[in-house]
Design an enzyme around this catalytic site. Structure first.
Site, mmCIF file in Angstrom:
data_model
loop_
_atom_site.group_PDB
_atom_site.id
_atom_site.type_symbol
_atom_site.label_atom_id
_atom_site.label_comp_id
_atom_site.label_asym_id
_atom_site.label_seq_id
_atom_site.Cartn_x
_atom_site.Cartn_y
_atom_site.Cartn_z
ATOM 1 N N HIS A 1 -4.637 -7.890 0.395
ATOM 2 C CA HIS A 1 -3.798 -6.682 0.723
ATOM 3 C C HIS A 1 -2.959 -6.398 1.852
ATOM 4 O O HIS A 1 -2.104 -5.991 1.926
ATOM 5 C CB HIS A 1 -4.854 -5.574 0.562
ATOM 6 C CG HIS A 1 -4.286 -3.998 0.336
ATOM 7 N ND1 HIS A 1 -3.707 -3.788 -0.640
ATOM 8 C CD2 HIS A 1 -4.160 -3.060 1.176
ATOM 9 C CE1 HIS A 1 -3.416 -2.500 -0.629
ATOM 10 N NE2 HIS A 1 -3.417 -1.890 0.781
ATOM 11 N N ASP B 1 0.643 -1.179 0.111
ATOM 12 C CA ASP B 1 0.026 0.031 -0.181
ATOM 13 C C ASP B 1 0.913 1.403 -0.216
ATOM 14 O O ASP B 1 1.792 1.188 -0.780
ATOM 15 C CB ASP B 1 -0.918 0.011 0.997
ATOM 16 C CG ASP B 1 -2.086 0.979 0.966
ATOM 17 O OD1 ASP B 1 -2.043 2.203 1.629
ATOM 18 O OD2 ASP B 1 -2.900 0.643 0.482
ATOM 19 N N TYR C 1 -2.923 11.207 0.199
ATOM 20 C CA TYR C 1 -3.545 10.893 -1.070
ATOM 21 C C TYR C 1 -3.381 12.163 -1.884
ATOM 22 O O TYR C 1 -2.958 12.141 -3.070
ATOM 23 C CB TYR C 1 -4.956 10.253 -0.989
ATOM 24 C CG TYR C 1 -5.045 8.935 -0.557
ATOM 25 C CD1 TYR C 1 -4.873 8.800 0.477
ATOM 26 C CD2 TYR C 1 -5.379 7.961 -1.555
ATOM 27 C CE1 TYR C 1 -5.181 7.094 1.210
ATOM 28 C CE2 TYR C 1 -5.413 6.704 -0.997
ATOM 29 C CZ TYR C 1 -5.267 6.194 0.329
ATOM 30 O OH TYR C 1 -5.500 5.158 0.764
#
Lengths: 416, 411
Positions: free
Chosen positions: B375, B179, B312
């Site tokens: 994930h 990630d 982000y």
């Protein structure tokens, strides 16, 4: 038989008290100290101030009383496959009996409120310009209409069902022929009305928010040749830039709401400040420097917060529109040519999607087009005169849609 | 080393009380009965989790468990941003020449993701290497400090991790990350190639090899048909991009708008995170307590949950590197010299791209093609991550002895 009953908004006191308790418990995020205001969302100072007003001085009962001066009703409408729904709407007929029946459809994060500034002017007229009988519903899942879930927990309540609801409402009111004005989701509903119920019932459409397809040499050879030969105006170039900007920075809400609406729904249903920020961002970004007052903002947000279906139900239309198997996605549907229903386009410079004007001709017969110099995504609220002018001109004696509803052409009859 | 202080998580009682007040007042949206997970986390799940959080979930017991981890705090100085307080787990192996490894989490993960692999990495057995493991809360997350100004992007997160390792006396080290941990460790390798000598990744955001920069690989890609596993991986990636990235679009463009919801509504935060815990894993059987502990780390985080999504936005708007004119995220997808790379491919991750694409990242010395896991691999399938690390850094591994004098093996 679809009974129509008068309606008055009456939010239970318990909901108002609960709102204030939740506001009192609000924790706010931090905010980086040197960011450009509005680049990442509403500024912290704005949200704190609005939350404070909402909790301490915003008087919903006074707003409610004012809204209840409007002629509001509730209609029971059966939607095929989705049961009996209840539609809240404003119905303001004109004194001119031969006025044009006009359906006004709101979008998100708008509401029936958006019609209130244009109501008085639209119902006037009959001599120099046409008059209208105005019908402005709350879409199902919005405002004071029922939740689509109340009647049937089936999924798939998309823009087709919303159009069916609007059409059946007009029929129930005795308007077998009508015209429609819509923006945002309302323009999508207008397109479906035109394609499904036009040209017999839905006689003409005026939309602000056209998102046409690009003409190609295969699809529209003559139009394509014209497009190639025509330089874009400054306005069109600015519009393309704005469209790109929206695509890059402003439509994340669409991606989220059309794929995982429930994921944000928990926030919007449980946090008034979360809902406030989610909506207020659009009120600011999508309008043309409109000087929103605190009362206006909080009224718009309260219509969502106090809505019958709850603030999150209004997101479902996004998911349903993009999963209309096996039909097209929403944007593809709106691009489909509707050759037999006259089309009017109102363009506002601060709207979100502004494509070259010649492309509009791929949507159908453009009988009216107006490029305004001010206004954004909520023109009936921001610059009501502009939308009134558009409607009066499009449907007026020299307009491209004159007499589309036959004898109900909006003008006074000699012996009236 | 005087200012490296031991740390224990200790959330004030008033924070717990306020959380309970909010949970008790939670209003829920409606939901369609046939929805399952299509629209987001199902109402029944969120209601059950909310009730559990309010009535039975014992944060103090979880806090005690977390505090069994060896945790510390120290300050590092980031160029243009000043001093930042970092929280981290630091487990020193009893084996002196153990390999220093920094484990970098992402979103919505945390330092907790290291918990299950810690016991397996500490010792050495049958020649498999031992590691000193460092697992920070990256800035803006967990119990590390929040960043007060804009522009703190992936290179800055990389700088924080690198400076932490230096401060702990690890001049040369290896990394593990998925990630944001993938983006950050890629950037550590690019910026500090003489320090970061090897990296293991799970979740890679790779691109097809380019004919201009990687002509041989590109040709191989064009000529080799995909295996069934690769086709399945590409389909999963396509699903994620079509249906699962709405949250990312919001976090990339309007993190403050979202932040008001995440900061004010624990149920909103729960739903926002829990959807990922379900969608991004390989049917991992989350217990309610596990879910709530993961969410609580965000709820009780030092910087607050809204700060955690800023990475982000900053990554999307990152300043371009002076030399190449490219943003950090693009550079992360390109060849990085000087770092020996190991890759773990997990079938239920969100980007599951053909292993050949990873070979464009640098010198790939190890590749683990797994049949289970998603994930949060270190948490879901810790034995597979540990297996990868032991193979990669073990006596017959391609990164054996990469850190001079610290091969992690006894004798």
């Amino acid at each position: 038989m679809s009974p129509i009953t008068p309606f008055k908004i009456s939010v239970p006191e318990s909901k108002i008290i609960r709102l204030q308790r939740l506001l009192a418990l609000t924790d706010f995020p931090t905010e980086p100290t040197n960011i450009e205001p509005w680049t990442r969302g509403p500024p912290l100072a704005d949200i704190k101030r609005l939350a404070h007003v909402w909790q301490h001085s915003f008087n919903w009962r006074a707003i409610e009383a004012k809204l209840n001066e409007l002629p509001q009703y509730m209609a029971q409408i059966e939607i095929e496959g989705h049961g009996l729904n209840e539609i809240h709407f404003i119905h303001q007929p004109s004194v001119i009996k031969s006025a044009i029946p006009l359906l006004f459809v709101h979008g998100w994060p708008g509401s029936f409120l958006e019609v209130t500034k244009i109501l008085p002017e639209l119902t006037e007229g009959g001599d120099e310009y046409p008059a209208f009988h105005v019908v402005a519903p709350s879409l199902i899942d919005f405002g004071f209409s029922s939740a689509s879930k109340e009647a049937s927990v089936k999924s798939g309540f998309n823009v087709d069902q919303h159009a069916e609801a609007c059409h059946k409402l007009m029929q129930a009111l005795g308007y077998s022929e009508y015209v429609v004005q819509g923006g945002d989701l309302g323009s999508a509903v207008a397109r479906i009305l035109a394609s499904t119920y036009g040209p017999n019932s839905c006689k003409a459409q005026l939309i602000n928010n056209a998102a046409p397809a690009q003409p190609t040499a295969e699809s529209h050879p003559e139009l394509h040749a014209r497009v190639q030969a025509t330089a874009l105006t400054d306005g069109e170039l600015a519009g393309l830039k704005r469209t790109q900007e929206f695509g890059e920075n402003g439509n994340a809400f669409y991606r989220l709401q059309s794929t995982r609406p429930l994921t944000i729904a928990y926030s919007l249903s449980s946090s008034p400040v979360g809902l406030l920020a989610w909506i207020y961002e659009k009120l600011h970004d999508w309008a043309d420097d409109y000087p929103w007052t605190e009362t206006e903002i909080l009224t718009w947000v309260s219509v969502y917060y106090f809505s019958r279906a709850g603030p999150s139900a209004s997101l479902n239309i996004y998911y349903e529109n993009e999963h209309r198997h096996p039909k097209k996605t929403l944007f593809a549907e709106m691009q489909v040519e509707i050759p037999d229903v006259p089309l009017g386009i109102a363009r506002f410079p601060k709207d979100l999607i502004l494509l070259p004007k010649l492309w509009h001709h791929t949507m159908g017969p453009v009988v009216y087009e107006n490029e305004h110099t001010r206004g954004g995504h909520f023109p009936a609220w921001e610059c009501p005169d502009a939308i009134v002018e558009d409607l009066r001109t499009m449907f007026g004696k020299d307009g491209g849609a004159y007499r589309c509803t036959g004898e109900s052409d909006g003008y006074r009859v000699a012996n009236d | 080393m005087a200012d490296i202080t031991p740390f224990k998580v200790s959330i004030p009682q008033e924070s717990l009380d306020r959380l309970h007040q909010k949970l008790a007042l939670a209003d829920f949206p409606d939901e369609l009965d046939e929805a399952e997970w299509d629209y987001g986390a199902p109402l029944a799940d969120i209601k059950r989790l909310t009730k559990h959080w309010l009535e039975k979930y014992d944060w103090r017991a979880e806090e005690r468990k977390i505090n069994e981890l060896p945790q510390f705090k120290t300050s590092v100085t980031i160029d243009r941003f000043g001093d930042l307080d970092l929280h981290f787990v630091h487990q020193k192996s009893p084996i002196k020449n153990a390999i220093p490894l920094i484990f970098v989490h992402g979103w919505p993960g945390s330092f907790l993701e290291v918990t299950k692999i810690l016991p397996l990495l500490s010792g050495s057995s049958d020649g498999s290497p031992a590691f000193h493991v460092i697992a920070p809360s990256i800035p803006n997350f967990g119990f590390s400090q929040g960043v007060k100004t804009k522009g703190f992007a992936v290179p800055q997160y990389a700088e924080a991790c690198h400076k932490l390792m230096l401060k702990l006396g690890y001049n040369e080290y290896v990394t593990q990350g998925g990630d944001w941990g993938w983006w950050i460790t890629r950037t550590i390798g690019r910026l500090y190639p003489t320090h970061c000598l090897a990296s293991h990744y799970n979740m890679l955001s790779t691109v097809p090899p380019s004919p201009t920069t990687n002509p041989l690989l590109s040709l191989q890609h064009a000529l080799t048909p995909y295996t069934a596993a690769e086709r399945a991986g590409l389909a999963r990636t396509a699903w994620f991009r079509a249906e699962g990235q709405g949250y990312g679009a919001i976090q990339n463009t309007k993190p403050q708008t979202l932040g008001y919801s995440l900061a004010s509504s624990p149920v909103g935060l729960l739903a926002w995170i829990y959807e990922k815990l379900h969608d991004w894993t390989d049917s991992y059987p989350w217990t309610d307590d596990e879910v709530l502990t993961w969410v609580s780390v965000y709820y009780f985080s030092t910087a607050g949950p809204a700060a955690s999504v800023r990475i982000y936005y900053e990554n999307t708007h990152d300043a371009q590197d002076a030399r190449t004119g490219l943003p950090a995220w693009k550079l992360a997808q390109r060849w990085t010299p000087g770092v020996k790379i190991g890759v773990g491919h997990f079938p239920r991750d969100i980007y599951v791209l053909p292993p050949l694409w990873s070979r464009a990242l640098g010198e790939v010395v190890y590749e683990g093609r797994h049949e289970r896991g998603g994930h949060f691999a270190a948490y879901e399938v810790p034995e597979l991550i540990v297996g990868d690390l032991r193979a990669m850094f073990g006596k017959r591994g391609g990164a054996f002895g990469v850190v001079k004098g610290k091969d992690g093996v006894v004798g």
